[in-house]
Design a protein around this motif. Structure first.
Motif, PDB file in Angstrom:
ATOM      1  N   TRP A 105       0.861  -1.272  -0.019  1.00 57.75           N
ATOM      2  CA  TRP A 105       0.125  -0.065  -0.087  1.00 57.75           C
ATOM      3  C   TRP A 105       0.931   1.154  -0.185  1.00 57.75           C
ATOM      4  CZ3 TRP A 105       0.846   3.344   3.859  1.00 57.75           C
ATOM      5  CH2 TRP A 105       1.584   2.841   5.023  1.00 57.75           C
ATOM      6  N   PHE A 106       2.150   1.071   0.428  1.00 60.20           N
ATOM      7  CA  PHE A 106       3.215   2.496   0.324  1.00 60.20           C
ATOM      8  C   PHE A 106       2.920   2.833  -1.012  1.00 60.20           C
ATOM      9  CE2 PHE A 106       7.176   4.332   0.899  1.00 60.20           C
ATOM     10  CZ  PHE A 106       7.021   4.928   2.189  1.00 60.20           C
ATOM     11  N   GLY A 107       2.985   2.066  -2.082  1.00 59.71           N
ATOM     12  CA  GLY A 107       2.894   2.509  -3.580  1.00 59.71           C
ATOM     13  C   GLY A 107       1.761   3.594  -3.706  1.00 59.71           C
ATOM     14  N   ALA A 108       0.740   3.721  -2.977  1.00 56.64           N
ATOM     15  CA  ALA A 108      -0.184   4.564  -3.137  1.00 56.64           C
ATOM     16  C   ALA A 108       0.562   6.104  -2.963  1.00 56.64           C
ATOM     17  CB  ALA A 108      -1.410   4.678  -1.853  1.00 56.64           C
ATOM     18  N   ILE A 109       1.434   6.250  -2.448  1.00 59.06           N
ATOM     19  CA  ILE A 109       2.250   7.666  -2.471  1.00 59.06           C
ATOM     20  C   ILE A 109       3.092   7.915  -3.849  1.00 59.06           C
ATOM     21  CG2 ILE A 109       2.126   8.094  -0.142  1.00 59.06           C
ATOM     22  CD1 ILE A 109       5.163   7.663  -0.120  1.00 59.06           C
ATOM     23  N   THR A 110       3.215   6.884  -4.545  1.00 58.83           N
ATOM     24  CA  THR A 110       4.125   7.026  -5.769  1.00 58.83           C
ATOM     25  C   THR A 110       3.716   8.165  -6.821  1.00 58.83           C
ATOM     26  OG1 THR A 110       4.797   4.700  -5.599  1.00 58.83           O
ATOM     27  CG2 THR A 110       5.216   5.686  -7.560  1.00 58.83           C
ATOM     28  N   PRO A 111       2.189   7.830  -7.107  1.00 62.21           N
ATOM     29  CA  PRO A 111       1.739   8.940  -8.146  1.00 62.21           C
ATOM     30  C   PRO A 111       2.000  10.403  -7.477  1.00 62.21           C
ATOM     31  CG  PRO A 111       0.338   7.237  -7.608  1.00 62.21           C
ATOM     32  CD  PRO A 111       1.329   6.901  -6.526  1.00 62.21           C
ATOM     33  N   ILE A 112       1.917  10.626  -6.279  1.00 64.79           N
ATOM     34  CA  ILE A 112       2.073  11.825  -5.820  1.00 64.79           C
ATOM     35  C   ILE A 112       3.383  12.444  -6.252  1.00 64.79           C
ATOM     36  CG2 ILE A 112       2.546  13.453  -3.717  1.00 64.79           C
ATOM     37  CD1 ILE A 112       0.668  11.387  -2.334  1.00 64.79           C
ATOM     38  N   GLY A 113       4.576  11.803  -6.257  1.00 64.56           N
ATOM     39  CA  GLY A 113       5.898  12.136  -6.731  1.00 64.56           C
ATOM     40  C   GLY A 113       5.785  12.260  -8.448  1.00 64.56           C
ATOM     41  N   GLY A 114       5.009  11.457  -8.917  1.00 68.75           N
ATOM     42  CA  GLY A 114       4.827  11.575 -10.486  1.00 68.75           C
ATOM     43  C   GLY A 114       4.149  13.035 -10.655  1.00 68.75           C
ATOM     44  N   VAL A 115       3.188  13.290 -10.040  1.00 67.69           N
ATOM     45  CA  VAL A 115       2.625  14.591 -10.238  1.00 67.69           C
ATOM     46  C   VAL A 115       3.238  15.727 -10.038  1.00 67.69           C
ATOM     47  CG1 VAL A 115       0.621  15.967  -9.249  1.00 67.69           C
ATOM     48  CG2 VAL A 115       0.070  13.674  -9.683  1.00 67.69           C
ATOM     49  N   LEU A 116       4.033  15.602  -8.967  1.00 69.88           N
ATOM     50  CA  LEU A 116       5.105  16.663  -8.560  1.00 69.88           C
ATOM     51  C   LEU A 116       6.062  16.827  -9.532  1.00 69.88           C
ATOM     52  CD1 LEU A 116       5.649  16.054  -4.865  1.00 69.88           C
ATOM     53  CD2 LEU A 116       4.475  17.986  -5.892  1.00 69.88           C
ATOM     54  N   MET A 117       6.780  15.721 -10.147  1.00 74.19           N
ATOM     55  CA  MET A 117       7.767  15.948 -11.291  1.00 74.19           C
ATOM     56  C   MET A 117       6.890  16.619 -12.502  1.00 74.19           C
ATOM     57  SD  MET A 117       9.976  12.445 -11.187  1.00 74.19           S
ATOM     58  CE  MET A 117       8.666  11.152 -10.821  1.00 74.19           C
ATOM     59  N   ILE A 118       5.551  15.972 -12.982  1.00 74.10           N
ATOM     60  CA  ILE A 118       4.886  16.470 -14.016  1.00 74.10           C
ATOM     61  C   ILE A 118       4.801  18.253 -13.572  1.00 74.10           C
ATOM     62  CG2 ILE A 118       2.687  16.841 -15.148  1.00 74.10           C
ATOM     63  CD1 ILE A 118       2.584  13.784 -14.660  1.00 74.10           C
ATOM     64  N   ALA A 119       4.402  18.499 -12.537  1.00 73.69           N
ATOM     65  CA  ALA A 119       4.309  19.881 -12.078  1.00 73.69           C
ATOM     66  C   ALA A 119       5.499  20.666 -12.428  1.00 73.69           C
ATOM     67  CB  ALA A 119       3.519  20.059 -10.873  1.00 73.69           C
ATOM     68  N   GLY A 120       6.601  20.133 -12.006  1.00 72.90           N
ATOM     69  CA  GLY A 120       7.833  20.849 -12.167  1.00 72.90           C
ATOM     70  C   GLY A 120       8.110  21.137 -13.602  1.00 72.90           C
ATOM     71  N   TRP A 121       8.058  20.016 -14.468  1.00 70.59           N
ATOM     72  CA  TRP A 121       8.043  20.290 -16.012  1.00 70.59           C
ATOM     73  C   TRP A 121       7.123  21.369 -16.397  1.00 70.59           C
ATOM     74  CZ3 TRP A 121      12.734  19.434 -16.855  1.00 70.59           C
ATOM     75  CH2 TRP A 121      13.140  18.292 -16.393  1.00 70.59           C
ATOM     76  N   LEU A 122       5.917  21.494 -16.032  1.00 70.07           N
ATOM     77  CA  LEU A 122       5.024  22.412 -16.501  1.00 70.07           C
ATOM     78  C   LEU A 122       5.322  23.531 -15.908  1.00 70.07           C
ATOM     79  CD1 LEU A 122       1.603  20.445 -16.069  1.00 70.07           C
ATOM     80  CD2 LEU A 122       2.693  21.008 -18.189  1.00 70.07           C
ATOM     81  N   TRP A 123       5.870  23.782 -14.684  1.00 70.19           N
ATOM     82  CA  TRP A 123       6.379  25.051 -14.205  1.00 70.19           C
ATOM     83  C   TRP A 123       7.532  25.678 -14.884  1.00 70.19           C
ATOM     84  CZ3 TRP A 123       4.023  28.969 -11.990  1.00 70.19           C
ATOM     85  CH2 TRP A 123       4.951  29.879 -11.555  1.00 70.19           C
ATOM     86  N   LEU A 124       8.295  24.787 -15.529  1.00 64.18           N
ATOM     87  CA  LEU A 124       9.452  25.185 -16.370  1.00 64.18           C
ATOM     88  C   LEU A 124       8.900  25.752 -17.527  1.00 64.18           C
ATOM     89  CD1 LEU A 124      12.477  25.359 -17.080  1.00 64.18           C
ATOM     90  CD2 LEU A 124      12.177  23.128 -17.899  1.00 64.18           C
ATOM     91  N   ALA A 125       7.827  25.152 -18.261  1.00 60.30           N
ATOM     92  CA  ALA A 125       7.214  25.694 -19.307  1.00 60.30           C
ATOM     93  C   ALA A 125       6.527  27.197 -18.913  1.00 60.30           C
ATOM     94  CB  ALA A 125       6.292  24.599 -20.009  1.00 60.30           C
ATOM     95  N   ILE A 126       5.944  27.097 -17.944  1.00 58.00           N
ATOM     96  CA  ILE A 126       5.215  28.324 -17.900  1.00 58.00           C
ATOM     97  C   ILE A 126       6.326  29.376 -17.411  1.00 58.00           C
ATOM     98  CG2 ILE A 126       3.902  29.476 -16.146  1.00 58.00           C
ATOM     99  CD1 ILE A 126       2.438  26.989 -15.828  1.00 58.00           C
ATOM    100  N   SER A 127       7.354  29.280 -16.765  1.00 59.60           N
ATOM    101  CA  SER A 127       8.214  30.510 -16.541  1.00 59.60           C
ATOM    102  C   SER A 127       9.099  30.593 -17.624  1.00 59.60           C
ATOM    103  CB  SER A 127       9.113  29.834 -15.250  1.00 59.60           C
ATOM    104  OG  SER A 127       9.826  28.659 -15.858  1.00 59.60           O
ATOM    105  N   THR A 128       9.427  29.808 -18.595  1.00 60.39           N
ATOM    106  CA  THR A 128      10.014  30.308 -19.805  1.00 60.39           C
ATOM    107  C   THR A 128       9.085  31.060 -20.847  1.00 60.39           C
ATOM    108  OG1 THR A 128       9.721  27.824 -20.757  1.00 60.39           O
ATOM    109  CG2 THR A 128      11.691  28.430 -19.546  1.00 60.39           C
ATOM    110  N   PHE A 129       7.836  30.676 -20.877  1.00 58.45           N
ATOM    111  CA  PHE A 129       6.763  31.316 -21.625  1.00 58.45           C
ATOM    112  C   PHE A 129       6.884  32.874 -21.087  1.00 58.45           C
ATOM    113  CE2 PHE A 129       4.999  27.076 -23.149  1.00 58.45           C
ATOM    114  CZ  PHE A 129       5.625  27.232 -24.629  1.00 58.45           C
ATOM    115  N   ARG A 130       6.778  32.771 -19.763  1.00 60.49           N
ATOM    116  CA  ARG A 130       6.385  34.308 -19.182  1.00 60.49           C
ATOM    117  C   ARG A 130       7.810  35.185 -19.567  1.00 60.49           C
ATOM    118  NH1 ARG A 130       4.449  33.083 -12.851  1.00 60.49           N
ATOM    119  NH2 ARG A 130       2.177  32.472 -13.609  1.00 60.49           N
ATOM    120  N   LEU A 131       8.935  34.641 -19.505  1.00 61.69           N
ATOM    121  CA  LEU A 131      10.183  35.129 -19.730  1.00 61.69           C
ATOM    122  C   LEU A 131      10.224  35.882 -21.068  1.00 61.69           C
ATOM    123  CD1 LEU A 131      13.012  35.986 -18.957  1.00 61.69           C
ATOM    124  CD2 LEU A 131      13.876  33.998 -19.719  1.00 61.69           C
ATOM    125  N   GLU A 132       9.897  34.907 -22.213  1.00 57.09           N
ATOM    126  CA  GLU A 132       9.827  35.225 -23.525  1.00 57.09           C
ATOM    127  C   GLU A 132       8.798  36.452 -23.725  1.00 57.09           C
ATOM    128  OE1 GLU A 132       8.028  32.961 -27.356  1.00 57.09           O
ATOM    129  OE2 GLU A 132       9.446  31.792 -26.122  1.00 57.09           O
TER     130      GLU A 132
END
Length: 124
Positions: free
Chosen positions: A93-120
């Protein structure tokens, strides 16, 4: 400001060490499913460590913020850490937190996209 390039390099070293341990130390003592979890954790750790290296450079160049790095690093710890823990005997059941990590990694990549678009857009 944290040295994200250094943190990325530490993550990469850890991924190589844990990958070697999985290949040479775990094969005879864990199930095929557990070994697959280990390999998945190591793959995501290494790929995101490389990404974090690039993000560290982008932070220094002022193309993105530390929020990107924090999201990626926290995601790495939760995603890979939960898979490593299950491989080493944590309850399934410990694997139930694994997707939280995946969502955070996705959020990191999306934040990179947002911040670079804002800079541009601010440079126009």
């Amino acid at each position: 400001m944290l040295n994200w390039i250094g943190i990325a390099a530490i993550n990469m070293a850890i991924s190589v060490a844990l990958g070697a341990f999985g290949a040479h130390g775990l094969e005879s003592i864990v199930s095929a499913q557990q070994l697959e979890w280990w390999h998945t954790a190591t793959l995501y750790l290494f790929i995101h460590a490389l990404g974090l290296l690039v993000v560290g450079l982008l932070i220094r160049l002022k193309y993105t913020t530390q929020a990107t790095a924090w999201l990626l690093q926290t995601g790495i710890i939760i995603f890979a850490g939960s898979l490593y823990a299950m491989t080493l005997g944590a309850p399934r059941w410990f694997g139930a937190i694994t997707p939280i990590g995946g969502v955070l990694m996705i959020a990191g990549w999306l934040w990179l996209a947002i911040s670079t678009f804002r800079l541009e857009n601010s440079m126009d």
